[in-house]
Enzyme design. Structure first.
Site, short mmCIF file in Angstrom:
data_model
loop_
_atom_site.label_atom_id
_atom_site.label_comp_id
_atom_site.label_asym_id
_atom_site.label_seq_id
_atom_site.Cartn_x
_atom_site.Cartn_y
_atom_site.Cartn_z
N CYS A 60 52.03 40.36 46.72
CA CYS A 60 51.25 39.18 46.29
C CYS A 60 52.10 38.26 45.42
CB CYS A 60 50.00 39.61 45.54
SG CYS A 60 48.83 40.56 46.53
N ALA A 61 52.88 38.84 44.53
CA ALA A 61 53.76 38.04 43.66
C ALA A 61 54.80 37.31 44.50
CB ALA A 61 54.42 38.93 42.62
#
Length: 179
Positions: A60-61
């Site tokens: 996600c990052a």
């Protein structure tokens, strides 16, 4: 109802199943400043709604950083990353990572976004979080691209997103080109 996998195991989703051509539901998520942010519906910009399980994971990052880097080149396009992370955690992530070219919104209060877009994980280890998905919403409020990423631990197809913007005449460059 749709399904995805998490590390190879099937995860069921709940909420409304929306498709390309449907009107994008208008919902509110919570911004870093705890103020509401409206997503979906018609807008003066093309919207890219990026659903992720949590900014506190590597995939996600990475995805958020990639969208942030590419957002600077997209006029007429508004990117919003939506997760169940608390607004404070989202703010801390953006500050630490230098995320400035997109908006983050939390769906933690009522899960309105996840339910309206059919991406709320109903079961599995991440039950209650958003599945990884991308919705591109044209200025008229219609969904012009949808990607429900089949394996939650993988990134979306960035090229398909770019093609949907270019092919729709919604490239954000204030023209009708297909570049």
């Amino acid at each position: 109802m749709s399904t995805v996998t998490f590390q190879g195991s099937t995860v069921n989703l709940q909420g409304e199943n929306i498709s390309i051509g449907d009107m994008a539901p208008v919902v509110e998520v919570v911004g870093q400043d705890l103020k509401p942010i409206k997503v979906g519906g018609s807008s003066d910009k093309v919207q890219i709604l990026i659903a992720v399980p949590s900014l506190d994971t590597g995939v996600c990052a990475t995805e958020t950083r990639k969208f942030n880097q590419n957002a600077a080149n997209q006029e007429g396009v508004k990117l919003t990353v939506i997760s169940m992370d608390l607004p404070f955690a989202m703010g801390r992530f953006c500050s630490t990572e230098g995320i400035e070219n997109l908006t983050v919104g939390s769906d933690f209060r009522n899960k309105d976004f996840a339910n309206a877009y059919g991406i709320l994980m109903k079961d599995g280890p991440l039950a209650g979080l958003c599945a990884r998905a991308i919705f591109v919403v044209g200025k008229d409020g219609k969904i012009i691209h949808k990607e429900l990423v089949s394996e939650v631990t993988t990134e979306p197809d960035y090229e398909a997103i770019k093609k949907s913007l270019n092919g729709s005449g919604s490239c954000g460059c204030s023209c009708s080109c297909n570049n």
